[in-house]
Design an enzyme around this catalytic site. Structure first.
Site, mmCIF file in Angstrom:
data_model
loop_
_atom_site.group_PDB
_atom_site.id
_atom_site.type_symbol
_atom_site.label_atom_id
_atom_site.label_comp_id
_atom_site.label_asym_id
_atom_site.label_seq_id
_atom_site.Cartn_x
_atom_site.Cartn_y
_atom_site.Cartn_z
ATOM 1 C CD GLU A 125 12.754 0.795 -37.375
ATOM 2 O OE1 GLU A 125 11.595 1.243 -37.538
ATOM 3 O OE2 GLU A 125 13.624 1.427 -36.753
ATOM 4 C CE1 TYR A 130 10.403 4.621 -40.372
ATOM 5 C CE2 TYR A 130 9.877 2.299 -39.987
ATOM 6 C CZ TYR A 130 10.411 3.498 -39.546
ATOM 7 O OH TYR A 130 10.973 3.577 -38.307
ATOM 8 C CG ASP A 177 8.817 7.961 -38.143
ATOM 9 O OD1 ASP A 177 9.103 9.157 -38.408
ATOM 10 O OD2 ASP A 177 8.981 7.468 -37.016
#
Ligand code: SF4
Length: 339
Positions: free
Chosen positions: A39, A122, A140
């Site tokens: 990520e 996020y 996102d």
């Protein structure tokens, strides 16, 4: 921002995802460590570009423990090419905190995860959902685009983010958080693309206001961007007669912290010519110019080249085949001299 019919929407979306999901290495695990690394790497970088870095990084630092025990320079080395080095420094700092305060185990909720360095809203939701299937809404750019098109909401980004967050939570599937979040991100990435969305193939077309009005490309609406200021400077490539290059390390604070660079005049404030070993930098030969874009400004550097008798400083002289961690900016500088 009106809610589309969530349960039916989810059924259609998950059915499509079950048939079309692309294979990605981080989707094959529920271990939060590799999920976290992926990520962070995927911020500002494409899936295709990230995959080799992801494998190499995990081969070098296979666990949180290994990462926490590593030297920061080694971590930065494995981040070279990905840019945005503060991400690598935060990953390293975070691994140390996880070992010291969490027994090496990632927290399970977005709220707890967000207390760790470099983990924002996020990433905390992504780790919670993908590793632990914790109810969470991963928002996102892909998901923002899908949601603004589904609702045809013309509130510009980033102002629309708070209500998109609420909508994302209402739409998400609390029992199936991992699958749902992967599915809506995949939809945004594969079909609901910024240009030419493939609406005719879209599994949730019947819920989409923008499609009904034939205006998907109008969303998301974005606030006009502020112009990036331009900065200028001069950079000096200094080689000794053994073909070694002079590099200096940046301070441990601020932009490109701790990375190595060639001497330069500075671009934050005019510093004048560098001063090293009594070398006359005024005699350096101009070999070209490079441009580099940072998030908040763009930089133009005039590149100069000097070959000189050996400066006896071994700490700062590097063989070209064994360079310390360099930023993409400095790699461009060296490319300019074909080094
Ligand atoms: Fe996106 Fe088109 Fe699907 Fe609407 S119908 S969600 S615009 S791909």
């Amino acid at each position: 921002m009106k809610l589309v019919h969530a349960p039916q929407f989810r059924t259609q979306l998950l059915q499509w995802y079950g048939q079309s999901a692309r294979a990605m290495p981080w989707r094959e695990t529920t271990n939060p460590y590799p999920i976290w690394i992926s990520e962070i790497m995927l911020q500002q970088t494409t899936v295709t570009a990230v995959i080799p870095y992801y494998h190499a990084f995990l081969a070098a630092f296979p666990t949180v423990e290994a990462l926490a025990a590593a030297d920061e320079q080694a971590v930065l080395h494995h981040w070279q090419g990905l840019g945005y080095y503060s991400r690598a420094r935060n990953i390293h700092k975070c691994a140390k905190i996880l070992m010291a305060d969490y027994n090496g185990i990632f927290p399970k909720t977005p709220e707890e995860l967000e207390k760790l360095p470099g983990i924002g809203p996020y990433t905390s939701n992504a780790i919670a959902a993908f590793a632990y299937n914790t109810p969470a809404a991963v928002l996102d750019g892909n998901v923002e685009r899908v949601l603004t098109r589904l609702t045809a909401d013309a509130t510009p980004l980033p102002q629309a983010k708070p209500k998109l967050r609420i909508l994302a939570h209402k739409m998400s599937d609390d029992k199936n958080s991992r699958l749902y979040n992967n599915a809506i991100m995949e939809l945004g990435s594969v079909l609901c693309t910024p240009k030419n969305p493939k609406c005719l193939l879209c599994p949730v077309q019947k819920f989409c206001r923008a499609f009904a009005d034939d205006i998907p490309q109008n969303f998301p609406v974005k606030s006009p961007k502020k112009a990036r200021p331009n900065k200028h400077g001069k950079a000096y490539i200094l080689l000794n007669t053994q073909g070694e290059i002079y590099l200096q390390q940046r301070s441990d604070k601020g932009l490109l912290a701790n990375l190595w660079e060639v001497p330069h005049t500075g671009w934050e404030a005019k510093k004048g010519l560098p001063s090293l070993f009594g070398i006359h930098f005024k005699r350096a030969k101009n070999i070209g110019k490079i441009k580099h874009v940072f998030t908040h400004f763009s930089l133009e550097l005039d590149i100069y080249f000097i070959e000189t008798e050996t400066p006896k400083n071994t700490e700062n002289m590097f063989n070209l085949n064994n360079l310390p961690p360099l930023s993409n900016l400095i790699k461009k500088v060296l490319d300019c001299a074909k080094l």
